[in-house]
Motif scaffolding. Sequence first.
Motif, PDB file in Angstrom:
ATOM      1  N   ALA A  87       0.873  -1.118   0.015  1.00 28.43           N
ATOM      2  CA  ALA A  87      -0.040   0.026  -0.011  1.00 28.43           C
ATOM      3  C   ALA A  87       1.010   1.082  -0.043  1.00 28.43           C
ATOM      4  O   ALA A  87       0.373   2.460  -0.082  1.00 28.43           O
ATOM      5  CB  ALA A  87      -0.974  -0.072   1.299  1.00 28.43           C
ATOM      6  N   GLY A  88       2.179   1.067   0.102  1.00 33.06           N
ATOM      7  CA  GLY A  88       3.178   2.118  -0.084  1.00 33.06           C
ATOM      8  C   GLY A  88       2.924   3.089   1.239  1.00 33.06           C
ATOM      9  O   GLY A  88       3.232   4.186   1.164  1.00 33.06           O
ATOM     10  N   ARG A  89       2.956   2.174   2.409  1.00 35.31           N
ATOM     11  CA  ARG A  89       2.727   2.951   3.638  1.00 35.31           C
ATOM     12  C   ARG A  89       3.715   2.739   4.622  1.00 35.31           C
ATOM     13  O   ARG A  89       4.485   1.678   4.588  1.00 35.31           O
ATOM     14  CB  ARG A  89       1.336   2.298   4.244  1.00 35.31           C
ATOM     15  N   ASP A  90       3.975   3.557   5.664  1.00 33.27           N
ATOM     16  CA  ASP A  90       4.853   3.317   6.636  1.00 33.27           C
ATOM     17  C   ASP A  90       4.590   2.030   7.276  1.00 33.27           C
ATOM     18  O   ASP A  90       3.374   1.869   7.872  1.00 33.27           O
ATOM     19  CB  ASP A  90       4.580   4.518   7.544  1.00 33.27           C
ATOM     20  N   PRO A  91       5.629   1.203   7.220  1.00 32.77           N
ATOM     21  CA  PRO A  91       5.438  -0.057   7.974  1.00 32.77           C
ATOM     22  C   PRO A  91       5.388  -0.134   9.579  1.00 32.77           C
ATOM     23  O   PRO A  91       4.630  -1.080  10.010  1.00 32.77           O
ATOM     24  CB  PRO A  91       6.599  -0.921   7.591  1.00 32.77           C
ATOM     25  N   PHE A  92       5.591   1.077  10.063  1.00 30.78           N
ATOM     26  CA  PHE A  92       5.622   1.060  11.705  1.00 30.78           C
ATOM     27  C   PHE A  92       4.270   1.705  12.090  1.00 30.78           C
ATOM     28  O   PHE A  92       3.822   1.509  13.183  1.00 30.78           O
ATOM     29  CB  PHE A  92       6.611   1.987  12.084  1.00 30.78           C
ATOM     30  N   ALA A  93       3.325   1.968  11.226  1.00 32.91           N
ATOM     31  CA  ALA A  93       2.113   2.746  11.778  1.00 32.91           C
ATOM     32  C   ALA A  93       1.197   1.799  12.401  1.00 32.91           C
ATOM     33  O   ALA A  93       0.913   2.148  13.373  1.00 32.91           O
ATOM     34  CB  ALA A  93       1.356   3.402  10.292  1.00 32.91           C
ATOM     35  N   LEU A  94       0.878   0.837  11.819  1.00 32.46           N
ATOM     36  CA  LEU A  94      -0.058  -0.390  12.542  1.00 32.46           C
ATOM     37  C   LEU A  94       0.731  -0.751  13.875  1.00 32.46           C
ATOM     38  O   LEU A  94      -0.083  -0.889  14.760  1.00 32.46           O
ATOM     39  CB  LEU A  94      -0.618  -1.262  11.642  1.00 32.46           C
ATOM     40  N   PRO A  95       1.970  -1.186  13.696  1.00 33.40           N
ATOM     41  CA  PRO A  95       2.463  -1.782  14.969  1.00 33.40           C
ATOM     42  C   PRO A  95       2.490  -0.878  16.033  1.00 33.40           C
ATOM     43  O   PRO A  95       2.506  -0.948  17.189  1.00 33.40           O
ATOM     44  CB  PRO A  95       3.880  -2.439  14.502  1.00 33.40           C
ATOM     45  N   LEU A  96       2.803   0.433  15.815  1.00 30.23           N
ATOM     46  CA  LEU A  96       3.007   1.374  16.779  1.00 30.23           C
ATOM     47  C   LEU A  96       1.611   1.985  17.360  1.00 30.23           C
ATOM     48  O   LEU A  96       1.438   2.328  18.463  1.00 30.23           O
ATOM     49  CB  LEU A  96       3.825   2.727  16.410  1.00 30.23           C
TER      50      LEU A  96
END
Lengths: 332, 332
Positions: B254-263
């Motif tokens: 999705a071209g998204r920050d990989p840390f957004a959901l885990p954080l």
Amino acid sequence: MKLEELGEFGFIDRLSGRVRKGPGVVLGIGDDAAILAPAVEQVTLATADMLVEGVHFDLALSDPHTLGRKSLAVNLSDLAAMGAHPRHALLSLAIPPTLPVEFLDDFTRGFLSLAGEFNVTLVGGDTCASKGGLVISVTALGEQHPDMVVRRSTACSGDLVLVTGSLGDSSLGLELLMQGFRSGRAVERHLDPLPRVEAGIRLAEAGLATSMIDVSDGLLADLTHILDLSGVGARLDLARLPFSEECRHHASAAGRDPFALPLAGGEDYELLFTALPEREAEVRSALAACGVPVTVIGEITAVGGLSLTDPGGKPYHPERLGYNHFGAIRDA
Amino acid sequence: MKLEELGEFGFIDRLSGRVRKGPGVVLGIGDDAAILAPAVEQVTLATADMLVEGVHFDLALSDPHTLGRKSLAVNLSDLAAMGAHPRHALLSLAIPPTLPVEFLDDFTRGFLSLAGEFNVTLVGGDTCASKGGLVISVTALGEQHPDMVVRRSTACSGDLVLVTGSLGDSSLGLELLMQGFRSGRAVERHLDPLPRVEAGIRLAEAGLATSMIDVSDGLLADLTHILDLSGVGARLDLARLPFSEECRHHASAAGRDPFALPLAGGEDYELLFTALPEREAEVRSALAACGVPVTVIGEITAVGGLSLTDPGGKPYHPERLGYNHFGAIRDA
């Protein structure tokens, strides 16, 4: 201010700043769970009640302060019916996001005012958004010595059936509210019921009540719980039923059965209990000591079922037993 | 069958017939309050959580059985975060009158299945009609020795910051559900989270966790609670953040920050805790003994605030901290 401006954690901070910590609370609001220290040789009594907007209350008819009080009162009434000392409460709220913070402030002040009167500490709960109306869920915890706790299931044939205070005012109050009245004794009893905490404790600790329940669904419905669980029946003498002059007057003016509300109205939050006939004087003096009127309304019978006698000595057949969620009216 | 045909008391009878009575229950469902016998030299841990239709769950996306499990799981997760043994639960439901009884049967079976897995007894609650959607309110009670209970407020400078399992799957699962997916690991973690009860108890009873919380609002939001209450700060190394390949893959696609959901995703129901560096090996072996992975993700600092370092060694600034009812998004 809207709640969405204050935020969930802002609201919890405001709330917890107002809580006074009572006995047995090691850690109150603010962690994953409250830490409570049970007193030695006591059992814990736990009860929960939910109040739903549009079902249990109408925001147009009740102010937030008394609604807060009532949310806790109905739970303390359950503890009173076991003869327990109330100790702690958890309060969960599903809140329409547009509800003004002032409403919630008044609501929690009301909740905490009743908590203060009964030395109850608010130790936890939850707040979240509601897509519908306001939903209030309260859990109350109390304590008592295991030998003193009074159940519903222990009434015996020959016991007297007694009730504190008077019946029917709360449901009359609701009718009056719906007719546009906003004050008066009946309206106040509906909006701001006082749980019979001290009476319940005195009956329990003197070993006077052989069984007990609070009148929330209506006298007949609640007495039926005692009868079913105890495996007994009862005879009630309607001439002895305690209800107010106001209740009698309204029934008469409306050409209605004067016993309908006292028998099935509900939400009286009086204590309905049984006692040995030879201890009636002790019961009267224990309750007089805390200023609570009490009336003998009948007796427990070995034969099951409930038989009612009207003031003329004839059998009386009620139209309905009481309130039942989902089932609308419970037929007698 | 509709609930209005079965009625409130019919439903309660059906429910209580399915409950198995665990330790400490003197009297369960059926009286004004449950009677619970606290174990000797234990404190009681009490927590409450509410789940609201349209806010916490969507009946089109979750089946009643797993919804029943989750309603209890989120509460047991709070007890786990204190290191407590779960014991009792109270369940209150505001139910749309047209909801099929079959739904409620599946829901309560789910609730009781998770209760059985953790030896929790359903001891009370309330059922009433809802004018809006389904509202579920649960109170859970647990026990632990007072010296073993782990709080949020006791992290110290120099402690390691650790987290069990992996982060972000639950919020990924919610996204996938909303896109039409109905199965898979992430979806299951969202719908049917397993509370880390045994891990919490082991960490508490071995005195290994210096502070602890469960990850419900999102890692950063929940860590902030520990930091604020302990009066400390933390440094986190994002290269060490445990998250699934699936989570990484979806972010990348999705071209998204990989840390957004885990954080910030929330609802992971993992345990976030702190421990002394010299006890790291003991922590690992205690959690390995119950099959729970654990990762060191940073350390507690004397200086307040939270500083994050990305895998390239540069400071990282999160877009949001986590979920906050009413306040919509909490800014970092």
